[in-house]
Design a protein around this motif. Sequence first.
Motif, short mmCIF file in Angstrom:
data_model
loop_
_atom_site.label_atom_id
_atom_site.label_comp_id
_atom_site.label_asym_id
_atom_site.label_seq_id
_atom_site.Cartn_x
_atom_site.Cartn_y
_atom_site.Cartn_z
N PRO A 224 0.79 -1.23 0.00
CA PRO A 224 0.00 0.00 0.00
C PRO A 224 0.83 1.29 0.00
O PRO A 224 0.33 2.35 -0.33
CB PRO A 224 -0.83 -0.09 1.28
N GLY A 225 2.07 1.21 0.39
CA GLY A 225 2.90 2.42 0.41
C GLY A 225 4.17 2.22 1.20
O GLY A 225 4.36 1.19 1.86
N LEU A 226 5.02 3.19 1.11
CA LEU A 226 6.32 3.15 1.79
C LEU A 226 6.42 4.38 2.67
O LEU A 226 6.61 5.50 2.19
CB LEU A 226 7.43 3.15 0.73
N ARG A 227 6.22 4.20 3.97
CA ARG A 227 6.35 5.31 4.92
C ARG A 227 7.83 5.67 4.98
O ARG A 227 8.68 4.82 5.24
CB ARG A 227 5.83 4.90 6.28
N THR A 228 8.14 6.93 4.71
CA THR A 228 9.52 7.37 4.55
C THR A 228 9.82 8.55 5.46
O THR A 228 9.05 9.50 5.52
CB THR A 228 9.78 7.78 3.08
N GLU A 229 10.96 8.47 6.13
CA GLU A 229 11.43 9.58 6.96
C GLU A 229 12.92 9.80 6.63
O GLU A 229 13.73 8.89 6.77
CB GLU A 229 11.27 9.27 8.44
N LEU A 230 13.24 11.00 6.17
CA LEU A 230 14.60 11.34 5.76
C LEU A 230 15.09 12.48 6.64
O LEU A 230 14.47 13.54 6.70
CB LEU A 230 14.62 11.76 4.29
N THR A 231 16.21 12.26 7.33
CA THR A 231 16.84 13.30 8.12
C THR A 231 18.17 13.66 7.49
O THR A 231 19.05 12.80 7.32
CB THR A 231 17.05 12.85 9.58
N LEU A 232 18.30 14.94 7.12
CA LEU A 232 19.55 15.47 6.57
C LEU A 232 20.23 16.27 7.66
O LEU A 232 19.63 17.15 8.27
CB LEU A 232 19.27 16.38 5.37
N THR A 233 21.49 15.97 7.91
CA THR A 233 22.26 16.70 8.91
C THR A 233 23.42 17.38 8.19
O THR A 233 24.22 16.71 7.51
CB THR A 233 22.80 15.76 10.00
N ARG A 234 23.48 18.69 8.31
CA ARG A 234 24.54 19.47 7.64
C ARG A 234 25.85 19.35 8.42
O ARG A 234 25.84 19.25 9.64
CB ARG A 234 24.14 20.94 7.56
N ASP A 235 26.97 19.40 7.69
CA ASP A 235 28.28 19.37 8.34
C ASP A 235 28.53 20.64 9.15
O ASP A 235 29.23 20.61 10.15
CB ASP A 235 29.39 19.21 7.30
N ALA A 236 27.97 21.75 8.68
CA ALA A 236 28.13 23.06 9.33
C ALA A 236 26.95 23.92 8.91
O ALA A 236 26.27 23.61 7.93
CB ALA A 236 29.45 23.69 8.90
N PRO A 237 26.70 25.01 9.63
CA PRO A 237 25.60 25.89 9.20
C PRO A 237 25.79 26.32 7.75
O PRO A 237 26.91 26.63 7.33
CB PRO A 237 25.71 27.09 10.15
N TYR A 238 24.72 26.33 7.00
CA TYR A 238 24.67 26.74 5.59
C TYR A 238 25.47 25.82 4.67
O TYR A 238 25.70 26.15 3.53
CB TYR A 238 25.13 28.19 5.42
N SER A 239 25.90 24.68 5.16
CA SER A 239 26.65 23.74 4.33
C SER A 239 25.69 23.04 3.36
O SER A 239 24.52 22.83 3.67
CB SER A 239 27.32 22.69 5.23
N GLY A 240 26.20 22.68 2.19
CA GLY A 240 25.39 21.99 1.19
C GLY A 240 25.63 20.50 1.18
O GLY A 240 25.33 19.83 0.20
N ASP A 241 26.18 19.97 2.27
CA ASP A 241 26.38 18.53 2.34
C ASP A 241 26.44 18.11 3.80
O ASP A 241 26.50 18.92 4.70
CB ASP A 241 27.63 18.10 1.56
#
Length: 153
Positions: A54-71
């Motif tokens: 019926p579906g895939l319940r998904t939770e994604l947490t992105l943690t930045r290396d530093a403030p305003y970092s793009g990775d």
Amino acid sequence: MKYLALALALLMTACSPQAAKAPEAPPAPVAAAVPSPDALSITFAGDLPCADCPGLRTELTLTRDAPYSGDGTYKLVETYLERGAPIITTGIWGTLRGDAVDPDATVYELNPEKPEPARRHFRRVGDDEALKVLGGDRTPLPDSLPSTLKRAK
């Protein structure tokens, strides 16, 4: 002649050096905002399509290396609805420019620690309020399929 003298007087006044202004006081220093550790993490959640459930319940947490970092690092928790335990994938993420439709889109690429599953892509919607799942070649999923993860508050 009277007008010529008046014009000359005005011209000389406009071109004369102006009195030096006193330098303005420097602005008061602003205390730098120190982000809390929570400010470096952002979580998105939603139900995505599944081929045989019926579906895939998904939770994604992105943690930045530093403030305003793009990775940084990520944690992806996927639970097949009406099936067993969640599957947790971790790894690093980075920011790419452009997808198959919009060359200026901001795309987050997930690179798992293990070779399987493959890299995954999510297009940022708004000011990090939602993410749209992209196919392997960075194409959007069909509109008929749920493909949005919304920012968890």
